[in-house]
Design a protein around this motif. Sequence first.
Motif, PDB file in Angstrom:
ATOM      1  N   ASP A  29       0.855  -1.191   0.000  1.00 15.18           N
ATOM      2  CA  ASP A  29       0.000   0.000   0.000  1.00 15.18           C
ATOM      3  C   ASP A  29       0.888   1.237   0.000  1.00 15.18           C
ATOM      4  N   PRO A  30       0.588   2.192  -0.867  1.00 18.39           N
ATOM      5  CA  PRO A  30       1.422   3.411  -0.865  1.00 18.39           C
ATOM      6  C   PRO A  30       1.166   4.227   0.388  1.00 18.39           C
ATOM      7  N   LEU A  31       2.121   5.081   0.661  1.00 16.95           N
ATOM      8  CA  LEU A  31       1.970   5.977   1.815  1.00 16.95           C
ATOM      9  C   LEU A  31       0.806   6.928   1.528  1.00 16.95           C
ATOM     10  N   PRO A  32      -0.195   6.952   2.380  1.00 13.13           N
ATOM     11  CA  PRO A  32      -1.318   7.866   2.128  1.00 13.13           C
ATOM     12  C   PRO A  32      -0.849   9.328   2.055  1.00 13.13           C
ATOM     13  N   ARG A  34      -2.299  12.105   2.872  1.00  7.24           N
ATOM     14  CA  ARG A  34      -2.510  12.932   4.079  1.00  7.24           C
ATOM     15  C   ARG A  34      -1.474  12.603   5.150  1.00  7.24           C
ATOM     16  N   LEU A  35      -1.054  11.329   5.195  1.00  7.40           N
ATOM     17  CA  LEU A  35      -0.010  10.959   6.165  1.00  7.40           C
ATOM     18  C   LEU A  35       1.307  11.618   5.778  1.00  7.40           C
ATOM     19  N   ARG A  36       1.609  11.630   4.480  1.00  3.44           N
ATOM     20  CA  ARG A  36       2.857  12.253   4.027  1.00  3.44           C
ATOM     21  C   ARG A  36       2.857  13.743   4.379  1.00  3.44           C
ATOM     22  N   ARG A  38       1.232  15.188   6.741  1.00  2.00           N
ATOM     23  CA  ARG A  38       1.368  15.341   8.195  1.00  2.00           C
ATOM     24  C   ARG A  38       2.816  15.138   8.627  1.00  2.00           C
ATOM     25  N   LEU A  39       3.439  14.128   8.042  1.00  2.00           N
ATOM     26  CA  LEU A  39       4.837  13.837   8.396  1.00  2.00           C
ATOM     27  C   LEU A  39       5.750  14.996   8.008  1.00  2.00           C
TER      28      LEU A  39
ATOM     29  N   LEU B  28      12.256  11.888   4.008  1.00  2.00           N
ATOM     30  CA  LEU B  28      10.898  11.414   4.293  1.00  2.00           C
ATOM     31  C   LEU B  28      10.415  10.468   3.191  1.00  2.00           C
ATOM     32  N   PRO B  33       7.745   5.428   3.316  1.00  2.00           N
ATOM     33  CA  PRO B  33       6.992   4.332   2.683  1.00  2.00           C
ATOM     34  C   PRO B  33       7.424   2.948   3.170  1.00  2.00           C
ATOM     35  N   TYR B  36       6.044   2.439   6.635  1.00  4.21           N
ATOM     36  CA  TYR B  36       4.599   2.213   6.595  1.00  4.21           C
ATOM     37  C   TYR B  36       4.307   0.767   6.180  1.00  4.21           C
ATOM     38  N   LEU B  40       2.533  -1.915   8.505  1.00  6.78           N
ATOM     39  CA  LEU B  40       1.284  -2.505   8.009  1.00  6.78           C
ATOM     40  C   LEU B  40       1.376  -4.021   8.025  1.00  6.78           C
ATOM     41  N   GLU B  50       0.005   3.978  10.588  1.00  4.91           N
ATOM     42  CA  GLU B  50       0.252   5.425  10.450  1.00  4.91           C
ATOM     43  C   GLU B  50       0.840   6.003  11.738  1.00  4.91           C
ATOM     44  N   GLN B  54       4.516   7.815  12.092  1.00  7.41           N
ATOM     45  CA  GLN B  54       4.581   9.185  12.610  1.00  7.41           C
ATOM     46  C   GLN B  54       5.515   9.257  13.816  1.00  7.41           C
TER      47      GLN B  54
END
Lengths: 138, 189
Positions: A29-32, A34-36, A38-39, B28, B33, B36, B40, B50, B54
Amino acid sequence: MTDRKTDKQLTPPDALDALLDRAAARMPDPLPDRLRARLLSEALAQMPPPARPASASRGAGSLARLWRALGGAPGLAGLTTAGFAGLWIGAMPPEPVAGLSAALWQGAALVGPDPGGWTADTPAGFEDDPLLALLEAD
Amino acid sequence: MSDAASPSDAALLRRYAAGDAEAAQLLLDRLAPRLYRLALRLLADPAEAEDIVQEAMLRLWQIAPDWQPGAAQPATWVYRVAMNLATDRLRRRRSVALDAVAEPADDAPAPLQAMLDADRERALEAALAQLPDRQRTAVVLRHLEGLSNPEIAALMEIGVEAVESLTARGKRRLAELLAPRRADLGYES
């Protein structure tokens, strides 16, 4: 169908390997987004402030330090003016100042200390003081 | 030269510590990725994954000004942080029974093979969740993330032999957990 038939022929450990391989090959799954976002926002909030750019005169060494200590161009201008003013006053004193100097010198001669004036009578009550007797004997 | 063309993670971290925002973005996009995906796979929960990413990235940014060159690779360091955070969550989480995994919907329009594959994937995920933490971590890192045994040993701070033992025991346990569902998963008629 063929796949299923093959799986049936596999011993359980082989089937497990195939299962693990398929799971590993699955597109992660790619990094969402909105998460990117936020990060990144957090990264920038935590980031130390940029280092101050190096001064242009940094390499000039002690001269540059002296220049900064004097206050740069304004400081040097003030210093030069004060220097010239001092020279001028020393070489060509104004008239009132010269007269004042002479008066002061004369006055100083007039008020010269007279050693005789400094002798005093023995204070009352100290006539028999041994220390005074010793001093007078000298 | 090569530093300018493709700066190392450590070089990017140094630039970040000096206030370079572009370095923050590059680092980043390089690390998050992967973190994540790891989280996951360990937790099988996007929201928790997530949180892990973070927290792990935040710790990396915070340690950036004090980063010691040559101590460790930033990727290895942050990977280990994420792994430990995920393990903590696994310990707190109630284990999911294998039988509780949802069956695929009967009226799903997907072809039979796709349904079977999805079912197997879910079964594997549930079986992984049943493994002891260290076995699960070793199996995920070795067989899903494709790391070498020495890399896993460095991350888990154990010996290579211990990694081999953990993955072997983990796989044996997975096979035992999946055995009762062999017929459901299409391995038996």
